[in-house]
Motif scaffolding. Structure first.
Motif, short mmCIF file in Angstrom:
data_model
loop_
_atom_site.label_atom_id
_atom_site.label_comp_id
_atom_site.label_asym_id
_atom_site.label_seq_id
_atom_site.Cartn_x
_atom_site.Cartn_y
_atom_site.Cartn_z
N ILE A 32 0.84 -1.21 0.00
CA ILE A 32 0.00 0.00 0.00
C ILE A 32 0.87 1.25 0.00
CG2 ILE A 32 -1.63 1.36 1.38
CD1 ILE A 32 -2.87 -1.30 2.29
N VAL A 33 1.92 1.26 0.83
CA VAL A 33 2.82 2.41 0.89
C VAL A 33 3.48 2.64 -0.47
CG1 VAL A 33 4.99 3.28 1.87
CG2 VAL A 33 3.26 2.25 3.36
N ILE A 34 3.99 1.58 -1.08
CA ILE A 34 4.65 1.70 -2.38
C ILE A 34 3.68 2.24 -3.43
CG2 ILE A 34 5.70 0.40 -4.27
CD1 ILE A 34 6.88 -1.47 -2.12
N SER A 35 2.48 1.68 -3.46
CA SER A 35 1.49 2.08 -4.47
C SER A 35 1.09 3.54 -4.32
CB SER A 35 0.26 1.18 -4.39
OG SER A 35 0.59 -0.17 -4.62
N TRP A 36 0.74 3.93 -3.11
CA TRP A 36 0.21 5.28 -2.91
C TRP A 36 1.28 6.35 -2.95
CZ3 TRP A 36 -4.56 6.79 -3.54
CH2 TRP A 36 -5.58 5.83 -3.47
N VAL A 37 2.45 6.07 -2.42
CA VAL A 37 3.53 7.08 -2.48
C VAL A 37 3.97 7.28 -3.92
CG1 VAL A 37 5.89 7.62 -1.79
CG2 VAL A 37 4.29 6.69 -0.12
N THR A 38 4.05 6.20 -4.69
CA THR A 38 4.40 6.33 -6.11
C THR A 38 3.34 7.14 -6.85
OG1 THR A 38 5.51 4.16 -6.05
CG2 THR A 38 4.97 5.06 -8.22
N LEU A 39 2.08 6.88 -6.55
CA LEU A 39 0.99 7.64 -7.16
C LEU A 39 1.06 9.11 -6.79
CD1 LEU A 39 -1.58 7.58 -8.88
CD2 LEU A 39 -2.87 7.03 -6.80
N VAL A 40 1.32 9.39 -5.52
CA VAL A 40 1.45 10.78 -5.09
C VAL A 40 2.60 11.48 -5.81
CG1 VAL A 40 2.09 12.24 -3.12
CG2 VAL A 40 0.37 10.45 -2.83
N LEU A 41 3.70 10.77 -5.99
CA LEU A 41 4.85 11.36 -6.68
C LEU A 41 4.52 11.72 -8.12
CD1 LEU A 41 7.93 9.26 -5.46
CD2 LEU A 41 7.49 11.68 -5.04
N VAL A 42 3.86 10.82 -8.86
CA VAL A 42 3.59 11.10 -10.27
C VAL A 42 2.58 12.24 -10.43
CG1 VAL A 42 4.15 8.75 -10.95
CG2 VAL A 42 1.77 9.35 -10.51
N VAL A 43 1.68 12.39 -9.46
CA VAL A 43 0.71 13.49 -9.53
C VAL A 43 1.32 14.79 -9.04
CG1 VAL A 43 -1.50 14.38 -8.68
CG2 VAL A 43 -1.28 11.95 -9.24
N LEU A 44 2.05 14.74 -7.94
CA LEU A 44 2.45 15.95 -7.24
C LEU A 44 3.77 16.54 -7.71
CD1 LEU A 44 1.42 17.77 -4.98
CD2 LEU A 44 2.69 16.39 -3.33
#
Length: 442
Positions: A32-44
């Protein structure tokens, strides 16, 4: 991209105890951490800046990149410890990436300014070894943990969402609607990506990715999904592409136009190769529109102007001359990552002293390729070229042979990544563009 292609990479056999049938809570938490932090990085990351530093964008993007990569890296390590096995995906590209990182580190260690090469000075944070280590670490995390079309779809939609916000903000800036209270943000030139030219490259990337998603949406791949969600996603994709194409036309910078032309040709070509699986013409309209706009911009000036300033940089010839003279002194490892400002001061043409730029020291060449040639030398440049060329050829060949579901999903990723590769030979770069290069490569 390489992880999703059948036969392009394979997982190593577990070295220790095989995992149980259901993952533990620790493993699920790490996923979950890997998925969401990666998603936050690509958006933010394309949007991120802070008003409390002298360099409001690049320095803070580097901070976000390093912190985000550290988090997902620790989560991946924790996942492997919890599973009691070390797992990775074998690929020739991965070996070349490690080789590139080793050469880059050697160039930084031998640099004439170790601090600039290791960390990155003002405006050159993207070239610091710290940033490159983060790119590579994030690359390995993604190829070993982002699996399946669901997570890939989230990342691609996240990239489009970030693109929409960046494009909308840039449009408001151009129209004179300054929504932020900071003084530095009350100019037309300010945007969240970097220079106006780098914004153009980023928007061309977003248009290409949106075109790929529209093609996927007309292949029947959306069957079974919630109709309203699919319609909302497509509406956001089309709106993002429309605003981005308008801004690209307003910026009207030839390197951006060339990049968009190449990527739109790739999308159109693959659409014709797999024409039977495209359910209707709607999915091809966006790539065709981008192609037509790029052709028109090559021949005519866009009649609308929003006052975006032109970017001043050394010419191609001047940059090549500086790179060649630098290579004569340091042929293998160059002057050191991020040290082009010293190369320019030492080898610039004497004619510059008679111009209004006599007292300006440029910290980058006309293109990323020429800048890297001077700063990382022949070994650094060749190792990077090996990564790009091998993946372009291999991925392109496999896409032509891929099944319908695979090519529909990955053609947008391939075309957008190819655009970033072309941009290295036509323009400079920023942390945002380098970050996207490594994420899409993974």
């Amino acid at each position: 991209m390489q992880d999703m292609m059948q036969g392009f990479s394979t997982a190593a056999s577990p070295a220790a105890v095989p995992s149980t049938s259901s993952p533990s809570k620790v493993v699920r938490f790490c996923d979950i951490v890997i998925s969401w932090v990666t998603l936050v990085l690509v958006v933010l990351l394309p949007l991120f800046f802070l008003p409390w530093t002298i360099e409001v964008a690049e320095l803070n993007k580097q901070l976000l990149l390093v912190v985000g990569t550290a988090i997902v890296g620790i989560a991946w390590l924790g996942k492997m410890l919890a599973e009691r096995k070390f797992e990775y995906r074998r690929s020739v590209v991965n070996v070349i990436v490690v080789l590139y990182l080793a050469v880059y580190a050697a160039s930084a260690w031998l640099s004439q300014s170790k601090y600039m090469s290791l960390v990155g000075d003002f405006g050159q944070e993207k070239a610091g070894l710290l940033s490159v280590v983060s790119y590579v670490a994030l690359y390995f995390v993604i190829i070993n943990n982002v699996r399946g079309t669901k997570m890939l779809g989230r990342l691609l939609n996240g990239l489009v969402l970030g693109g929409f916000l960046a494009a909308a903000f840039a449009l408001l800036q151009g129209l004179g609607v300054h929504v932020l209270p900071f003084e530095f943000a009350k100019t037309t030139s300010f945007n969240t990506v970097g220079t106006v030219a780098s914004l153009g490259v980023y928007l061309a990337f977003v248009v290409t990715l949106a075109g790929g998603l529209m093609l996927a949406g007309h292949s029947g791949a959306d069957a079974g999904k919630k109709k309203m969600l699919v319609m909302a996603t497509k509406a956001l994709t089309v709106l993002t592409a429309a605003v981005s194409l308008f801004l690209i036309a307003v910026i009207d910078f030839w390197p951006v136009t060339v990049c968009l032309l190449v990527s739109s040709v790739i999308l159109i070509a693959f659409s014709f190769v797999h024409a039977k699986s495209v359910k209707n013409n709607g999915g091809v309209l966006l790539p065709i529109s981008a192609f037509i706009i790029a052709i028109l911009l090559m021949a005519f000036r866009f009649p609308v102007s929003l006052g975006y300033p032109a970017e001043v940089m050394p010419s191609m010839k001047a940059s090549a001359d500086i790179a060649m003279k630098t290579l004569r002194e340091s042929p293998f490892f160059g002057s050191g990552p991020g040290t082009f400002i010293f190369d320019y001061a030492k080898f610039r043409a004497s004619e510059v002293n008679a111009t209004q730029f006599w007292n300006i020291r440029f910290d980058r060449g006309a293109t990323k390729f020429l800048t890297s040639l001077a700063t990382t030398g022949l070994l650094g440049t060749l190792s990077w070229l090996m990564v790009a060329i091998f993946l372009l050829v291999s991925a392109g060949r496999k896409l032509f042979r891929a099944d319908e579901e695979t090519w529909h999903l990955l053609i947008g990723v391939f075309a957008a990544w190819a655009l970033l590769v072309v941009s290295k030979f036509t323009y400079s770069s920023t942390i945002t563009l380098e970050f996207l290069f490594w994420v899409l490569m993974a």
